[in-house]
Design a protein around this motif. Structure first.
Motif, PDB file in Angstrom:
ATOM      1  N   TYR A   4       0.839  -1.206   0.000  1.00 28.06           N
ATOM      2  CA  TYR A   4       0.000   0.000   0.000  1.00 28.06           C
ATOM      3  C   TYR A   4       0.874   1.257   0.000  1.00 28.06           C
ATOM      4  O   TYR A   4       0.604   2.219  -0.740  1.00 28.06           O
ATOM      5  N   ALA A   5       1.938   1.240   0.788  1.00 26.07           N
ATOM      6  CA  ALA A   5       2.841   2.389   0.851  1.00 26.07           C
ATOM      7  C   ALA A   5       3.512   2.635  -0.502  1.00 26.07           C
ATOM      8  O   ALA A   5       3.688   3.788  -0.918  1.00 26.07           O
ATOM      9  N   PHE A   6       3.872   1.557  -1.186  1.00 26.98           N
ATOM     10  CA  PHE A   6       4.472   1.714  -2.518  1.00 26.98           C
ATOM     11  C   PHE A   6       3.498   2.383  -3.479  1.00 26.98           C
ATOM     12  O   PHE A   6       3.878   3.268  -4.258  1.00 26.98           O
ATOM     13  N   LEU A   7       2.243   1.971  -3.446  1.00 28.71           N
ATOM     14  CA  LEU A   7       1.232   2.564  -4.322  1.00 28.71           C
ATOM     15  C   LEU A   7       1.044   4.055  -4.011  1.00 28.71           C
ATOM     16  O   LEU A   7       0.874   4.869  -4.925  1.00 28.71           O
ATOM     17  N   GLN A   8       1.045   4.403  -2.739  1.00 30.48           N
ATOM     18  CA  GLN A   8       0.918   5.812  -2.365  1.00 30.48           C
ATOM     19  C   GLN A   8       2.106   6.624  -2.881  1.00 30.48           C
ATOM     20  O   GLN A   8       1.931   7.726  -3.418  1.00 30.48           O
ATOM     21  N   ASN A   9       3.310   6.073  -2.746  1.00 31.92           N
ATOM     22  CA  ASN A   9       4.502   6.752  -3.265  1.00 31.92           C
ATOM     23  C   ASN A   9       4.451   6.868  -4.791  1.00 31.92           C
ATOM     24  O   ASN A   9       4.836   7.894  -5.359  1.00 31.92           O
ATOM     25  N   ALA A  71      -8.606  11.223  -7.718  1.00 29.44           N
ATOM     26  CA  ALA A  71      -8.647   9.760  -7.730  1.00 29.44           C
ATOM     27  C   ALA A  71      -7.687   9.142  -6.720  1.00 29.44           C
ATOM     28  O   ALA A  71      -8.012   8.132  -6.084  1.00 29.44           O
ATOM     29  N   SER A  72      -6.500   9.736  -6.564  1.00 29.69           N
ATOM     30  CA  SER A  72      -5.473   9.117  -5.718  1.00 29.69           C
ATOM     31  C   SER A  72      -5.463   9.642  -4.288  1.00 29.69           C
ATOM     32  O   SER A  72      -5.201   8.889  -3.352  1.00 29.69           O
ATOM     33  N   PHE A  73      -5.730  10.928  -4.126  1.00 22.98           N
ATOM     34  CA  PHE A  73      -5.733  11.529  -2.784  1.00 22.98           C
ATOM     35  C   PHE A  73      -7.017  12.351  -2.611  1.00 22.98           C
ATOM     36  O   PHE A  73      -6.987  13.589  -2.591  1.00 22.98           O
ATOM     37  N   VAL A 339      -5.941  -0.597  -9.043  1.00 19.69           N
ATOM     38  CA  VAL A 339      -6.634  -0.568 -10.335  1.00 19.69           C
ATOM     39  C   VAL A 339      -6.156   0.618 -11.165  1.00 19.69           C
ATOM     40  O   VAL A 339      -5.884   0.489 -12.372  1.00 19.69           O
ATOM     41  N   MET A 340      -6.048   1.777 -10.550  1.00 21.20           N
ATOM     42  CA  MET A 340      -5.609   2.958 -11.288  1.00 21.20           C
ATOM     43  C   MET A 340      -4.163   2.816 -11.743  1.00 21.20           C
ATOM     44  O   MET A 340      -3.774   3.361 -12.785  1.00 21.20           O
ATOM     45  N   LEU A 345      -0.386   2.642 -16.778  1.00 19.75           N
ATOM     46  CA  LEU A 345       0.623   2.101 -17.686  1.00 19.75           C
ATOM     47  C   LEU A 345       0.435   2.618 -19.114  1.00 19.75           C
ATOM     48  O   LEU A 345       1.340   2.505 -19.952  1.00 19.75           O
ATOM     49  N   LEU A 346      -0.733   3.221 -19.385  1.00 20.50           N
ATOM     50  CA  LEU A 346      -0.981   3.806 -20.703  1.00 20.50           C
ATOM     51  C   LEU A 346      -0.371   5.196 -20.848  1.00 20.50           C
ATOM     52  O   LEU A 346      -0.321   5.735 -21.958  1.00 20.50           O
ATOM     53  N   ILE A 347       0.085   5.783 -19.756  1.00 17.87           N
ATOM     54  CA  ILE A 347       0.593   7.157 -19.780  1.00 17.87           C
ATOM     55  C   ILE A 347       1.739   7.337 -20.773  1.00 17.87           C
ATOM     56  O   ILE A 347       1.760   8.330 -21.522  1.00 17.87           O
TER      57      ILE A 347
END
Length: 380
Positions: A4-9, A71-73, A339-340, A345-347
């Motif tokens: 979870y911490a990795f995703l937040q970073n 979406a993220s925060f 999910v996001m 990965l399309l960026i």
């Protein structure tokens, strides 16, 4: 294993990239602010048609930046966009008048005249960078809000964040926020001069733009050094061990502890200067926008890293420090971020398309003759 911490970073890194690209693309606003410095209508049309190919990128990046934050925060989005709404409404207004101006400036049936729309473009050019700088300044120096998550269960008052009666306008009265805002304005004007020198084929205009570059770049450098000094001597909010508290020289400590971040900051600063100085000193040099643009992206990236990483609250509360927001206490759920992250990965493909479109639009330089012979429906 992805935690979870990795995703937040990871998502703070994406926010940082979008913020850095937004600052670079604000050369459009800088160019619009230059309209008041050029009395010649033909020269104004050249600038507007040069910037008209790019203005939508700035607005789109701003929207994507806000959407990614939502979406993220989401707690930051609801706190800042929902609470400091007068400040954000002013920012939105400046972009609305910009869109209207590019749409109708030279179109048939324009009863107001091009000068009216040039004024609206100048309003966006001057005020949008300053106001966005003020909004970002609250992320470094704090804002007057409180957050009570349990309010969402209260049917009588489901608003999570509470603000003062000015709802964000008080941030404009903070000199530190204004310092960042005016620094961003003169950075935008500097980048605009660099971009227009590269994109326009008209020697008299190039000479004028290089003179403006000298003055604007000098003011920007002074404001930049002042902002860095203020930032590195300011307090920040540490969230070490899950406890929010004010810490002296927090951002300076972050720069020292994250030495790689400081190294990128120095490299970015040198690249910015490396694009400005040759453009001023060498009459035939026109590629300064690429060096300076890359430098700006790197510097803004490091500022966001100093702001959000190393147990730092990226949105300090001036009323109650324990209500400050960090990437740990304001992010979406682990499932949502996962999910996001797959979608993100399309960026690279989207960025590749933008680069290709940019190259195609700028392949041919804009000339005075081209503007004079282009029909009203085909120009801004």
């Amino acid at each position: 294993m992805i935690t979870y911490a990795f995703l937040q970073n990871y998502w703070w890194l994406l926010i940082s990239i979008l913020g850095a690209l937004l600052v670079f693309l604000m050369f459009v606003q800088g160019g619009q602010s230059l309209l008041v410095c050029l009395p010649d209508d033909a020269e104004k049309s050249i600038i507007v048609n040069s910037l008209g190919k790019k203005w939508e990128l700035t607005f789109t990046t701003l929207v994507v930046f806000g959407g990614a934050f939502f979406a993220s925060f989401p707690l930051f989005y609801s706190t800042s966009f929902g609470g400091a709404y007068w400040l954000w409404m002013l920012i939105l207004f400046t972009f609305v008048v910009q869109a209207v101006s590019y749409k109708y400036r030279k179109k048939d049936g324009n009863i107001y005249g091009s000068r009216f729309y040039d004024t609206l473009l100048a309003i966006n050019g001057f005020f949008a960078p300053v106001l966005i700088g003020v909004a970002v300044g609250t992320m470094f120096f704090g804002a007057e809000f409180t957050v009570t998550k349990t309010n969402i269960l209260n049917s009588a008052s489901s608003t999570i964040s509470q603000w003062g009666p000015l709802h964000g306008l008080e941030a404009i009265l903070c000199w530190k926020n204004l310092l960042l805002g005016f620094m961003l304005l003169f950075l935008a004007r500097t980048l605009a001069a660099l971009y227009l020198v590269n994109n326009i084929s008209d020697q008299p205009m190039e000479d004028k733009l290089r003179k403006h570059l000298l003055y604007d770049a000098a003011i920007f450098v002074v404001l930049f050094l002042a902002f860095v000094a203020v930032l590195f001597t300011s307090k920040g909010v540490s969230t070490a061990a899950g406890v929010a508290s004010w810490q002296d020289y927090k951002y300076l400590d972050n720069a020292i502890e994250m030495w790689w971040c400081l190294a990128v900051f120095v490299v970015g600063t040198l690249l910015v200067l490396g694009g400005i100085v040759p453009t001023i000193l060498r009459a035939g040099y026109k590629k300064g926008i690429w060096l300076s643009g890359l430098g700006v992206v790197l510097v803004v990236l490091t500022l966001f890293w100093l702001l959000g990483y190393n147990d730092t609250a990226y949105y300090p509360s001036l009323i109650d420090v324990t209500n400050s927001l960090s990437i740990r206490n304001s992010s979406s759920s682990e499932f949502t971020l996962t999910v996001m992250s797959i979608v993100s990965l399309l960026i690279p493909f989207v960025l590749a398309y933008i680069v290709y479109a940019w190259y195609s639009l700028d392949k041919r330089k804009i000339t005075r003759k081209e503007i004079e012979t282009t029909s009203a429906d085909e120009k801004y």
